[in-house]
Write an enzyme that holds these catalytic residues in place. Structure first.
Site, PDB file in Angstrom:
ATOM      1  N   TYR A  56      32.140  45.562  43.404  1.00 36.50           N
ATOM      2  CA  TYR A  56      33.296  45.272  44.239  1.00 36.50           C
ATOM      3  C   TYR A  56      33.561  46.451  45.181  1.00 36.50           C
ATOM      4  O   TYR A  56      34.309  47.389  44.879  1.00 36.50           O
ATOM      5  CB  TYR A  56      34.537  45.002  43.385  1.00 36.50           C
ATOM      6  CG  TYR A  56      34.347  43.928  42.323  1.00 36.50           C
ATOM      7  CD1 TYR A  56      33.302  42.995  42.410  1.00 36.50           C
ATOM      8  CD2 TYR A  56      35.194  43.854  41.232  1.00 36.50           C
ATOM      9  CE1 TYR A  56      33.123  42.026  41.433  1.00 36.50           C
ATOM     10  CE2 TYR A  56      35.024  42.872  40.261  1.00 36.50           C
ATOM     11  CZ  TYR A  56      33.982  41.971  40.359  1.00 36.50           C
ATOM     12  OH  TYR A  56      33.814  41.009  39.386  1.00 36.50           O
ATOM     13  N   PRO A 203      38.248  31.427  36.348  1.00 34.88           N
ATOM     14  CA  PRO A 203      38.904  30.606  35.331  1.00 34.88           C
ATOM     15  C   PRO A 203      39.642  29.394  35.891  1.00 34.88           C
ATOM     16  O   PRO A 203      39.978  28.481  35.141  1.00 34.88           O
ATOM     17  CB  PRO A 203      39.883  31.583  34.673  1.00 34.88           C
ATOM     18  CG  PRO A 203      40.183  32.579  35.749  1.00 34.88           C
ATOM     19  CD  PRO A 203      38.899  32.741  36.498  1.00 34.88           C
TER      20      PRO A 203
END
Length: 291
Positions: A56, A203
C-alpha cells in the site's frame, strides 16, 4: 461496538471487527489530515486491529498510520504484510518473497511503524518462484531474532495452509471472503478447526441484482444498511472471523463499525446463508495487487 473479542495465536486479544487501512489516501495537505482523522476515529471507536501492507504505497500507508497513532495505545495491533515488491522487469509490483526482500521489507516496516517488533506479520502471497520453505523459513528466523511475533498468510488454499503449518505456526489467514463470495469456505473451515484467525479482505462486495435485493430487504427490516448486514453476517458466521472493512471516510467508518451491534434473527441469517456463492479452490488464488 459490542465487546466481542478473539485471541490471535491464543494471546493477542483484539476486537473482532477491525479496520483495513488500504483505502486511506497518503497524499499531502487536507487529504492526509483527513486520512489521519479516519485512523484516529477508528481507535476512538474501539478498533484494536488495523491491517496494512508494504504494497500500500510502498510503505506509505504504514508511515501514515504511525503519524496518526504513534505512540500506540495499549492493546492496538497493527498488522502488516510483506512479499510484494517493485522488482518486475519494468519496475512494476510483483510477488517477491525471496529471503533478502522479506528481510528488507520487515526492517522498513519496523522503521515506518516505529516499533521494535511486528506482533503479527502476514505473507502477502505465496511466491511461486521461491520455495515455500525459504519464504516461511525467513519469517521464522525473523521470529527468532525478535523482529516478528506471529506469522500469518494471505490468499492461500487449504493445501498451502497445510504445507505452511508444517513449517511454522500460522496465527492468521487473510483471504477474500464475504456474504456473496464464499469460494474460500474450505479455508475458513480449516482455520476454525485449528483456531486460526480468519481475516476476510473485501468483506463487503456486490453480487447479482437478485442477491443485492435480498440483502437490502433484510437491511430494511433492521433499519440498517446493506454493508452493515453483510458485516453482521460475517461476525456470526464463525468465531474466528475478524472482518477488516476499509474506507477513507469517517462517516463510512462509523457505519461499518456499528455493524458490531447489529443482531440478525435466525430467520434472517438463514435467508442470507442461502444467497451466497460457494465453491472450492483447487489451485492457488491469483495475486490481486489491491488486496
Amino acid at each position: 461496538m459490542a465487546a466481542d473479542t478473539f485471541r490471535i495465536g491464543g494471546t493477542l486479544e483484539v476486537g473482532r471487527l477491525g479496520f483495513g487501512a488500504m483505502h486511506l489516501p497518503t497524499g499531502t495537505g487536507p487529504e492526509r489530515d483527513a486520512a489521519r482523522a479516519v485512523a484516529r476515529r477508528a481507535v476512538e471507536l474501539g478498533v484494536t486491529l488495523i491491517d496494512t501492507a508494504h504494497l500500500y504505497g510502498g510503505g506509505a500507508n504504514e508511515e501514515l498510520l504511525a503519524e496518526a497513532l504513534h505512540p500506540y495505545p495499549d492493546g492496538l495491533l497493527i498488522t502488516t504484510k510483506v512479499g510484494v515488491a517493485r522488482t518486475g522487469p519494468g519496475g512494476e509490483w510483483k510477488l517477491d518473497a525471496r529471503p533478502a526482500v522479506l528481510r528488507e521489507q520487515v526492517d522498513q516496516a519496523l522503521r515506518r511503524l516505529r516499533v521494535e517488533r511486528l506482533e503479527l506479520l502476514q505473507l502477502h502471497r505465496i511466491d511461486p518462484d521461491t520455495p515455500m520453505a525459504d519464504q516461511l523459513g525467513t519469517l521464522r528466523e525473523l521470529q527468532d531474532e525478535g523482529k516478528v511475533g506471529m506469522i500469518g498468510l494471505s490468499e492461500v488454499d487449504v493445501h498451502e495452509l497445510g504445507r505452511a503449518r508444517e513449517l511454522v505456526e500460522v496465527a492468521s489467514v487473510q483471504n477474500r471472503y464475504n456474504l456473496l463470495d464464499r469460494a474460500h469456505e474450505p479455508v475458513l473451515a480449516a482455520c476454525e478447526a485449528a483456531g486460526i484467525a480468519f481475516l476476510p479482505w473485501r468483506p463487503v462486495a456486490s453480487g447479482s441484482s437478485e442477491r443485492r435485493e435480498e440483502v437490502a430487504a433484510v437491511a430494511a427490516e433492521l433499519g440498517a444498511t446493506g454493508s452493515q448486514v453483510a458485516l453482521a453476517w460475517l461476525l456470526g458466521r464463525s468465531p474466528v472471523m475478524l472482518p477488516i472493512p476499509g474506507t477513507g471516510r469517517v462517516e463510512h467508518l462509523e457505519e461499518n463499525l456499528a455493524a458490531a451491534d447489529l443482531q440478525l434473527t435466525p430467520a434472517q441469517r438463514e435467508r442470507l446463508d442461502g444467497i451466497g456463492a460457494t465453491g472450492h479452490l483447487d489451485a492457488p488464488a491469483p495475486h490481486r495487487p489491491g488486496s
